[in-house]
Scaffold this motif. Structure first.
Motif, PDB file in Angstrom:
ATOM      1  N   UNK A   1       0.843  -1.194   0.000  1.00 42.21           N
ATOM      2  CA  UNK A   1       0.000   0.000   0.000  1.00 42.21           C
ATOM      3  C   UNK A   1       0.875   1.239   0.000  1.00 42.21           C
ATOM      4  N   UNK A   2       0.354   2.289  -0.637  1.00 37.54           N
ATOM      5  CA  UNK A   2       1.046   3.575  -0.686  1.00 37.54           C
ATOM      6  C   UNK A   2      -0.013   4.663  -0.639  1.00 37.54           C
ATOM      7  N   UNK A   3       0.275   5.743   0.087  1.00 38.35           N
ATOM      8  CA  UNK A   3      -0.690   6.828   0.257  1.00 38.35           C
ATOM      9  C   UNK A   3       0.040   8.162   0.168  1.00 38.35           C
ATOM     10  N   UNK A   4      -0.610   9.132  -0.477  1.00 36.74           N
ATOM     11  CA  UNK A   4      -0.051  10.472  -0.653  1.00 36.74           C
ATOM     12  C   UNK A   4      -1.012  11.465  -0.015  1.00 36.74           C
ATOM     13  N   UNK A   5      -0.572  12.095   1.082  1.00 39.51           N
ATOM     14  CA  UNK A   5      -1.396  13.101   1.738  1.00 39.51           C
ATOM     15  C   UNK A   5      -1.366  14.415   0.988  1.00 39.51           C
ATOM     16  N   UNK A   6      -2.411  15.239   1.185  1.00 40.12           N
ATOM     17  CA  UNK A   6      -2.499  16.531   0.505  1.00 40.12           C
ATOM     18  C   UNK A   6      -1.363  17.436   0.969  1.00 40.12           C
ATOM     19  N   UNK A   7      -0.632  17.995   0.037  1.00 34.73           N
ATOM     20  CA  UNK A   7       0.444  18.909   0.384  1.00 34.73           C
ATOM     21  C   UNK A   7       1.699  18.157   0.779  1.00 34.73           C
ATOM     22  N   UNK A   8       2.446  18.820   1.665  1.00 32.63           N
ATOM     23  CA  UNK A   8       3.721  18.260   2.098  1.00 32.63           C
ATOM     24  C   UNK A   8       3.867  18.454   3.596  1.00 32.63           C
ATOM     25  N   UNK A   9       4.857  17.789   4.160  1.00 32.61           N
ATOM     26  CA  UNK A   9       5.174  18.017   5.553  1.00 32.61           C
ATOM     27  C   UNK A   9       4.416  17.136   6.519  1.00 32.61           C
TER      28      UNK A   9
ATOM     29  N   UNK B   1     -13.652   8.151   8.281  1.00 33.78           N
ATOM     30  CA  UNK B   1     -12.792   8.603   9.374  1.00 33.78           C
ATOM     31  C   UNK B   1     -12.084   9.895   8.984  1.00 33.78           C
ATOM     32  N   UNK B   2     -11.547   9.958   7.771  1.00 33.00           N
ATOM     33  CA  UNK B   2     -10.870  11.173   7.334  1.00 33.00           C
ATOM     34  C   UNK B   2     -11.832  12.341   7.220  1.00 33.00           C
ATOM     35  N   UNK B   3     -13.082  12.076   6.861  1.00 32.27           N
ATOM     36  CA  UNK B   3     -14.073  13.149   6.786  1.00 32.27           C
ATOM     37  C   UNK B   3     -14.416  13.699   8.170  1.00 32.27           C
ATOM     38  N   UNK B   4     -14.510  12.811   9.150  1.00 30.01           N
ATOM     39  CA  UNK B   4     -14.944  13.228  10.483  1.00 30.01           C
ATOM     40  C   UNK B   4     -13.804  13.749  11.345  1.00 30.01           C
ATOM     41  N   UNK B   5     -12.553  13.490  10.959  1.00 34.91           N
ATOM     42  CA  UNK B   5     -11.436  13.902  11.809  1.00 34.91           C
ATOM     43  C   UNK B   5     -11.324  15.409  11.919  1.00 34.91           C
ATOM     44  N   UNK B   6     -11.566  16.115  10.838  1.00 38.45           N
ATOM     45  CA  UNK B   6     -11.352  17.556  10.852  1.00 38.45           C
ATOM     46  C   UNK B   6     -12.307  18.209   9.873  1.00 38.45           C
ATOM     47  N   UNK B   7     -12.655  19.453  10.179  1.00 38.88           N
ATOM     48  CA  UNK B   7     -13.512  20.216   9.259  1.00 38.88           C
ATOM     49  C   UNK B   7     -12.705  20.809   8.112  1.00 38.88           C
ATOM     50  N   UNK B   8     -11.372  20.773   8.197  1.00 42.55           N
ATOM     51  CA  UNK B   8     -10.532  21.277   7.113  1.00 42.55           C
ATOM     52  C   UNK B   8     -10.603  20.346   5.909  1.00 42.55           C
ATOM     53  N   UNK B   9     -10.166  20.866   4.785  1.00 46.58           N
ATOM     54  CA  UNK B   9     -10.153  20.066   3.559  1.00 46.58           C
ATOM     55  C   UNK B   9      -8.866  19.239   3.554  1.00 46.58           C
ATOM     56  N   UNK B  10      -8.965  18.045   4.091  1.00 42.17           N
ATOM     57  CA  UNK B  10      -7.827  17.143   4.109  1.00 42.17           C
ATOM     58  C   UNK B  10      -8.221  15.878   3.361  1.00 42.17           C
ATOM     59  N   UNK B  11      -7.319  15.361   2.571  1.00 43.92           N
ATOM     60  CA  UNK B  11      -7.602  14.124   1.849  1.00 43.92           C
ATOM     61  C   UNK B  11      -6.285  13.425   1.563  1.00 43.92           C
ATOM     62  N   UNK B  12      -6.391  12.192   1.127  1.00 46.19           N
ATOM     63  CA  UNK B  12      -5.204  11.390   0.831  1.00 46.19           C
ATOM     64  C   UNK B  12      -5.563  10.373  -0.240  1.00 46.19           C
ATOM     65  N   UNK B  13      -4.614  10.114  -1.119  1.00 47.08           N
ATOM     66  CA  UNK B  13      -4.794   9.049  -2.100  1.00 47.08           C
ATOM     67  C   UNK B  13      -4.436   7.712  -1.444  1.00 47.08           C
ATOM     68  N   UNK B  14      -5.075   6.668  -1.922  1.00 48.60           N
ATOM     69  CA  UNK B  14      -4.816   5.324  -1.397  1.00 48.60           C
ATOM     70  C   UNK B  14      -4.640   4.387  -2.587  1.00 48.60           C
ATOM     71  N   UNK B  15      -3.531   3.679  -2.583  1.00 43.16           N
ATOM     72  CA  UNK B  15      -3.244   2.707  -3.641  1.00 43.16           C
ATOM     73  C   UNK B  15      -2.826   1.406  -2.950  1.00 43.16           C
ATOM     74  N   UNK B  16      -3.664   0.366  -3.081  1.00 41.89           N
ATOM     75  CA  UNK B  16      -3.436  -0.881  -2.366  1.00 41.89           C
ATOM     76  C   UNK B  16      -3.459  -2.038  -3.360  1.00 41.89           C
ATOM     77  N   UNK B  17      -2.528  -2.965  -3.171  1.00 43.16           N
ATOM     78  CA  UNK B  17      -2.516  -4.217  -3.931  1.00 43.16           C
ATOM     79  C   UNK B  17      -2.510  -5.373  -2.934  1.00 43.16           C
TER      80      UNK B  17
ATOM     81  N   UNK C   1      10.979  18.327  -6.638  1.00 42.34           N
ATOM     82  CA  UNK C   1       9.862  19.271  -6.729  1.00 42.34           C
ATOM     83  C   UNK C   1       8.643  18.814  -5.937  1.00 42.34           C
ATOM     84  N   UNK C   2       8.613  17.581  -5.493  1.00 43.57           N
ATOM     85  CA  UNK C   2       7.459  17.080  -4.738  1.00 43.57           C
ATOM     86  C   UNK C   2       7.914  15.851  -3.935  1.00 43.57           C
ATOM     87  N   UNK C   3       7.066  15.466  -2.975  1.00 43.97           N
ATOM     88  CA  UNK C   3       7.334  14.204  -2.273  1.00 43.97           C
ATOM     89  C   UNK C   3       7.270  13.057  -3.269  1.00 43.97           C
ATOM     90  N   UNK C   4       8.265  12.180  -3.220  1.00 43.95           N
ATOM     91  CA  UNK C   4       8.342  11.078  -4.172  1.00 43.95           C
ATOM     92  C   UNK C   4       8.567   9.765  -3.418  1.00 43.95           C
TER      93      UNK C   4
END
Length: 827
Positions: free
Chosen positions: A623-631, A665-681, A792-795
């Motif tokens: 599995x690999x996941x990329x959170x919005x933004x960096x840090x 869970x990600x929707x209810x954790x915070x009212x901010x616009x936070x999201x993450x990609x999910x790639x699972x095999x 230029x981005x998280x890799x």
């Protein structure tokens, strides 16, 4: 009527027979209800009569004291039976026995007055009472010498020890002990008590045969039949020792009973007849060696009578005794039955909880399936909305208008039509200014701007209300699906518990014999499952760690007898006791992984997260996941998504439901616009079938020789929308295939002017290495060089290679060994 019988006589005889039958039934009922009273009185009578070393009577007061604590309701009949037994002893001493009992009773009542009467004080009370009474006896008889003082001390000490023995033995004798297995100390205490009881029969003869010899040999036969040679020899030693103390001329009984118990126990597999023959043979041999012809005949007849008593003993009684003796088949069976009952009860409770969650899921699903207004009829819904707006407008604007009666009574149809037109305009979003208002509206209603304003305001309220209704229904539907998923997991758990409860004793013995045939000493084997492809066997051993017999010998042998590859799954080496080794079905495929990654700008913390873990259910997750933004915030979102997803998948939850749960869970954790990609095999380790779950992620690639196969899906990341689309892509992998998964920092490297998929396929084809870590490093290095060293981005790139599993040790054949038969399940 009956010929020859007068009615009066017939009635009287019938009444007499009925009374006799009723009296017998009452007598039988009384005996049954008071059976333990009679048993304890009989034991007290014999112990009151028992004497050892010609003058010591330590049994009576010890027995009375223990009965006082354990069965206080019986102290009076037991005390009377003890005194009666002492009265009829070979050397009667009823007065001194009664005085000892009285002293103990007074001491106990005194302790009760201070609330200190505890069972732990019983041995000390017996010691004090025996010491006081016997000293008083010697003082009165004027025989107070060193020998008499020593005998008083010996008797008091024996009473102290016998109290401890009776505390352990009486609950076992009366079958009030709750545990299903006896300790060795409890078995020895029971033997001592039974031998002490038989001591009370010393001096009794029937037809020239000794009663205590018959009873001792019967007890010997009973325990030899139940526990085998060790228990038979132990009973013989204990019984012979105590009987020889009671009758010094019978010192030979100790060796005779011990040898007879040993022979009888060795023949226990032949049943009652073989045990009786062994005891008869052992007692005859020693009697011939140490006695004359009269002793031989008497001993033979005593053994014959004991054997006849054993033959008449019901099997139910023997089974009851066997359940309490560790090591017997009945005890093992009772333990398995207890474990099976616990498994059944646990599985039933888990199934009940599963049904509760399923019912809750149905309840929430019923609410969630209802549409926004709780009705399925669009016409009724439309009429309800119209009536709502009409009532609001009439209340807010028309109630204070002087033309209200004219509009709503005289021109109702024109008013209704005009209001409907206004509603349509509001719903279509047309903002009509006073100059743009249709002429028929303004001529009919003098408050057209106010009516439009009220409708526009109520429409916004209505839209907000409908939005939150939809949100609530979607939440209910998600809760219903999650409850149903929990129900499925619990149902699978209940099925697993029931499957583990199968009786596989025959297969366990087959495996034990095969291992012992190889010269390995195994302490225990427990088969959890013999299901094909899901074998699980626990082996307990005391091998050292140096030679690794489990992997080199036991696993290949199990592979041979089970017909499928078996390997060591886990090993536990406790500091004390046997080691536990779990053997299971060896996987047909193995996965080798490699990971490479960089943070944006060369920072230490990347917003990407990855996981390569074996889920424990025969599947390997990459599995690999990329959170919005960096840090840090992006890292937190991506790691949270992967951690929750991994735990849900390990619990056995369905893949789609697990992804929806992570999204909620990600929707209810915070009212901010936070999201993450999910790639699972999810790679099946037994068939190499792989399921891809891609949520907003970049394409993955499968390298098969010189061919590169892309795996793509179009949907949004988790944490953005309440209802997300989940596409499951199933692909059959082959040995040698390499799976490459990456975040957008790698995939978007060539920029928008280049076909990214074609560029990535060409880069992967140019990598000549087949090692996952080298492929990951080469791909990351290519992207960094493409940007001339800039990050230029998280890799992050994760590479997994699927290969056929090669067992460490091959299976070997052993001539004459049979294959283990698996239990058949019909569904």
């Amino acid at each position: 009527m009956f010929p020859g019988v007068r009615p009066k006589n017939f009635v009287q005889s019938a009444l007499h027979k009925g009374l006799e039958r009723t009296g017998l039934l009452r007598l039988a009922g009384m005996i049954t209800s008071r059976k333990w009273t009679f048993v304890l009185m009989a034991v007290g009578f014999l112990l009151g009569r028992a004497v050892i070393l010609e003058s010591l009577t330590p049994f009576a007061v010890a027995y009375f004291t223990v009965i006082y604590f354990l069965r206080r309701d019986m102290i009076l009949p037991v005390a009377l039976s003890i005194i009666a037994g002492s009265w009829l002893a070979v050397a009667p001493e009823p007065m001194w026995i009664a005085m000892e009992v009285a002293v103990v009773y007074l001491l106990l009542r005194g302790l009760e007055a201070y609330e200190r009467a505890e069972l732990s004080y019983a041995p000390l009370l017996v010691f004090l009472s025996t010491m006081l009474v016997r000293l008083f006896d010697n003082v009165i008889a004027d025989k107070l010498g060193w020998y008499e003082l020593m005998m008083v001390g010996v008797e008091a000490s024996l009473g102290f020890v016998l109290t401890l023995v009776f505390v352990q033995a009486i609950p076992v004798l009366t079958l009030t002990k709750k545990t299903s297995a006896l300790k060795n100390e409890e078995i020895i205490c029971l033997m001592i008590m039974l031998a002490s009881i038989m001591t009370g029969a010393v001096g009794w003869f029937a037809g020239g045969l000794s009663i205590e010899h018959v009873l001792s040999r019967y007890m010997l036969l009973l325990f030899a039949l139940v526990g085998g040679a060790p228990l038979g020899a132990s009973v013989g030693v204990v019984a012979g020792l105590i009987l020889s103390l009671a009758d010094t001329s019978a010192i030979v009984q100790m060796s005779l009973l011990a040898f007879a118990g040993l022979l009888a126990g060795l023949l226990r597999e032949g049943g009652k007849a073989a045990v009786a023959f062994g005891m008869l043979l052992g007692s005859s041999i020693l009697t011939i060696y140490v006695g004359n012809q009269t002793d031989v005949m008497a001993s033979t007849w005593e053994s014959v009578i004991a054997a006849i008593m054993l033959m008449l003993t019901p099997k139910s009684m023997i089974r009851v005794i066997s359940k309490y003796v560790p090591g017997t088949q009945e005890h093992v069976k009772s333990q398995h039955e207890y474990a099976r009952r616990v498994r059944d009860v646990t599985a039933q409770r888990v199934s009940q909880f599963s049904e509760v969650f399923r019912q809750l899921s149905r309840s929430f699903g019923q609410f969630g399936n209802v549409d926004e207004r709780g009705t399925t009829d669009e016409k009724e819904k439309r009429e309800e909305v119209v009536n709502h707006f009409m009532n609001i407008v009439a209340d807010r604007t028309c109630s204070s208008c002087h033309r209200r009666e004219l509009c709503w009574e005289g021109k109702f149809y024109e008013t209704y039509k005009m209001m409907t037109g206004m509603m349509t305009a509001v719903q279509e979003g047309r903002r009509t200014t006073p100059k743009e208002v249709p002429r028929e509206w303004s001529t009919h209603c003098i408050k057209t701007p106010q009516v439009l304003s009220v409708m526009l305001q109520q429409h916004e309220v209505y839209q907000n209300d409908q939005h939150w209704r939809r949100q609530l229904n979607e939440s209910r539907q998600l809760v219903a699906e999650q409850l149903f998923g929990v129900s499925q997991v619990m149902e699978d758990l209940a099925r697993e518990i029931k499957r583990e409860g199968q009786q596989l004793h025959m297969q366990e013995e087959q495996i034990r014999e095969a291992l012992e045939g190889l010269g390995l000493s195994i302490q225990g084997i427990e088969i959890i499952s013999l299901e094909e492809g899901n074998v699980e066997i626990e082996v307990y051993h005391t091998f050292g760690r140096g030679y690794d017999e489990c992997r080199k010998i036991i696993a290949p042998m199990l592979s041979d007898v089970l017909g499928e590859p078996i390997t060591v799954m886990s090993e536990q080496y406790p500091e004390k006791g046997a080691a536990i080794v779990v053997f299971g079905t060896a996987k047909a495929y193995e996965v080798e992984t490699g990971v490479a990654g960089l943070a944006k700008g060369g920072d230490l913390l990347s917003g990407d997260s990855f996981s390569t873990v074996e889920l424990g259910n025969g599947k390997f997750a990459v599995a690999i996941s990329d959170g919005m933004g960096n840090g840090e915030r992006a890292k937190q979102e991506s790691s949270t998504a992967l951690t929750i997803l991994q735990q849900l998948l390990q619990s056995g939850m369905d893949e789609k439901l697990a992804i929806k749960s992570v999204n909620s869970v990600l929707l209810l954790r915070s009212s901010d616009e936070v999201f993450a990609t999910v790639d699972v095999a999810l790679i099946d380790m037994y068939s190499a079938k792989t399921t891809f779950m891609k949520i907003g992620s970049t394409p993955s690639f499968i390298k098969r020789g010189n061919e590169v196969i892309p795996i793509t899906a179009n949907n949004l990341p988790v944490g953005i929308l309440q209802d997300i689309d989940i596409d499951l892509i199933r692909v059959q992998l082959h040995p040698g295939d390499t799976l490459i998964m990456m975040t957008d920092g790698i995939y978007d490297a060539p920029g928008h002017a280049v076909n990214k998929e074609m560029w990535m396929k060409r880069v992967i084809q140019e990598i000549r290495s087949d090692q996952p870590q080298e492929i990951a490093d080469a791909l990351l290095d290519t992207v960094v060089r493409y940007h001339k060293g800039d990050i230029v981005d998280d890799m992050t790139v994760v590479v997994a290679k699927v290969d056929k599993h090669q067992p460490e040790w091959a299976t070997f054949r052993w001539p004459g060994r049979t294959t283990v038969e698996r239990p058949r399940t019909v569904s």
